[in-house]
Design a protein around this motif. Structure first.
Motif, short mmCIF file in Angstrom:
data_model
loop_
_atom_site.label_atom_id
_atom_site.label_comp_id
_atom_site.label_asym_id
_atom_site.label_seq_id
_atom_site.Cartn_x
_atom_site.Cartn_y
_atom_site.Cartn_z
N LEU A 281 -15.00 8.23 -1.83
CA LEU A 281 -13.92 8.32 -0.83
C LEU A 281 -14.19 7.24 0.22
CD1 LEU A 281 -13.79 12.22 -0.43
CD2 LEU A 281 -12.33 10.79 -1.87
N PRO A 282 -13.88 5.99 -0.11
CA PRO A 282 -14.36 4.88 0.72
C PRO A 282 -13.58 4.59 2.00
CG PRO A 282 -13.16 4.05 -1.17
CD PRO A 282 -13.23 5.55 -1.34
N SER A 283 -12.37 5.10 2.14
CA SER A 283 -11.57 4.73 3.31
C SER A 283 -10.85 5.93 3.90
CB SER A 283 -10.55 3.64 2.95
OG SER A 283 -9.63 4.10 1.98
N GLN A 284 -10.35 5.75 5.12
CA GLN A 284 -9.65 6.84 5.81
C GLN A 284 -8.57 6.28 6.71
OE1 GLN A 284 -12.61 8.87 8.21
NE2 GLN A 284 -13.38 6.97 9.05
N ASP B 68 -9.40 8.06 -1.78
CA ASP B 68 -10.27 7.58 -2.85
C ASP B 68 -10.04 6.08 -3.07
OD1 ASP B 68 -7.92 7.33 -4.31
OD2 ASP B 68 -8.34 9.01 -5.66
N GLU B 69 -10.66 5.54 -4.11
CA GLU B 69 -10.56 4.10 -4.35
C GLU B 69 -9.15 3.66 -4.71
OE1 GLU B 69 -12.25 6.11 -8.07
OE2 GLU B 69 -12.49 6.21 -5.89
N ASN B 70 -8.30 4.62 -5.11
CA ASN B 70 -6.90 4.31 -5.43
C ASN B 70 -5.96 4.57 -4.25
OD1 ASN B 70 -7.52 3.64 -8.18
ND2 ASN B 70 -7.64 5.84 -8.62
#
Length: 340
Positions: free
Chosen positions: A156-159, A177-179
């Protein structure tokens, strides 16, 4: 020619005025950082929806924080009686599960290295730490997109952090998530800045079995094995055809059914699960590892293993080859049902 010059000057003035009316990302970060971090403390109520399992789960979250190092996070799943607290006080970091009468004590600097998005100071730190963070404006909100820094950052790399322009307080956080698909959503219902509680309010008192609603927990609550029959959980993490369930077996113990699953191939690990047992006494038990918030529960993670209790079941995953991030990824994906 004069008309063209006037038109050009008018455009320049309009652009200048527009620029003056919109604060820069740096201006907003400075304001919100000061507002969130300079307060003596805060209290908040939020909901957290987790979409990483087979079905979405909704949780209610209550947070107390008093500077510098006092925290109390109480998480309750909607429709369930079980709740869990993670507390940081002068004596250390504790995870309390009232329904099981258990308290674990960690030697940890939580939440410094493994924070969660419902701790608003962590959101401010994430925005400041990410030099590539972007800010847009929409519907009365400043929307920051930043990298995550918690234990789920690999998957879960971003927010997206939504901040109300008028109050400069966060209204919601979408963890992606990455998508860029939303997997966790935190919605803040109430935030009160400037609150400051006594150190005694953060004490861990296992003699008090009351929940937040004031109801007494059932001290004789039965194990999940006795109430509903043993329910086996399986990892739903998608690592492709290279990882397979090699062996699944179970044995009967004095505590009920103990299940063993051995996975092999590209990644090797073992999962053990059995009904959680109430301790003979309710004194805090020291536990190896760092506390990591899986969303639905707090686990203890080491370099080689991760353990936690949820829904009346005790889980343990061990591996000589998985990284900490991968152990957390497997644990976060555990869902009841058949192996996919």
């Amino acid at each position: 020619m004069r008309i063209r010059i006037l038109a050009f000057l008018l455009v320049v003035v309009m652009i200048t005025v527009a620029a003056c009316g919109s604060p820069s990302k740096e201006d907003v970060v400075k304001k919100l950082s000061g507002k969130w971090n300079d307060a003596k403390g805060y209290e908040l109520l939020a909901t957290m929806e987790i979409k990483t399992g087979s079905e979405p789960r909704m949780y209610n979250v209550e947070v107390w924080h008093t500077k510098e190092d006092f925290y109390r996070v109480h998480v309750t799943q909607e429709g369930k009686e079980d709740s869990q607290m993670i507390v940081r006080n002068n004596e250390g970091v504790f995870v309390v599960t009232p329904s099981l009468g258990k308290t674990y004590k960690f030697q940890s600097d939580w939440p410094a290295q493994n924070s969660q998005a419902y701790l608003i100071g962590a959101l401010s730190d994430d925005i400041k730490a990410d030099s590539n963070a972007t800010m847009t404006e929409k519907d009365g909100m400043y929307i920051f997109e930043t990298a995550t820094t918690n234990n789920h950052k690999k998957v879960l790399p971003s927010q997206l952090i939504h901040i109300d322009k008028k109050t400069l307080l966060p209204s919601s956080v979408s963890i992606l998530d990455e998508n860029k698909e939303e997997k966790i959503r935190i919605t803040f219902k109430k935030i009160t800045l400037g609150t400051e509680r006594k150190a005694s309010d953060y004490a861990v008192d296992m003699e008090d079995k009351t929940t937040e609603s004031g109801e007494k927990t059932d001290e004789k609550s039965e194990d999940a094995d006795e109430k509903t029959g043993f329910i086996t959980y399986y990892p739903t993490v998608n690592w492709g055809e290279g990882v397979k369930l090699l062996v699944e077996e179970s044995v009967q113990t004095a505590n009920g059914t103990r299940s063993f699953m051995t996975f092999g191939g590209d990644k090797d690990f073992i999962i053990v699960q059995e009904p959680a047992k109430r301790p003979d006494n309710e004194m805090p038990v020291s536990i190896e590892g760092d506390p990591v918030d899986l969303g639905f529960t707090v686990a203890a993670v080491t370099e080689k293993s991760i353990r936690w209790e949820s829904g009346g079941i005790s889980f343990f995953i061990a591996s000589e080859t998985l990284t900490k991030d991968e152990l957390i990824e497997v644990a976060s994906s555990m869902s009841p049902g058949e192996m996919k």
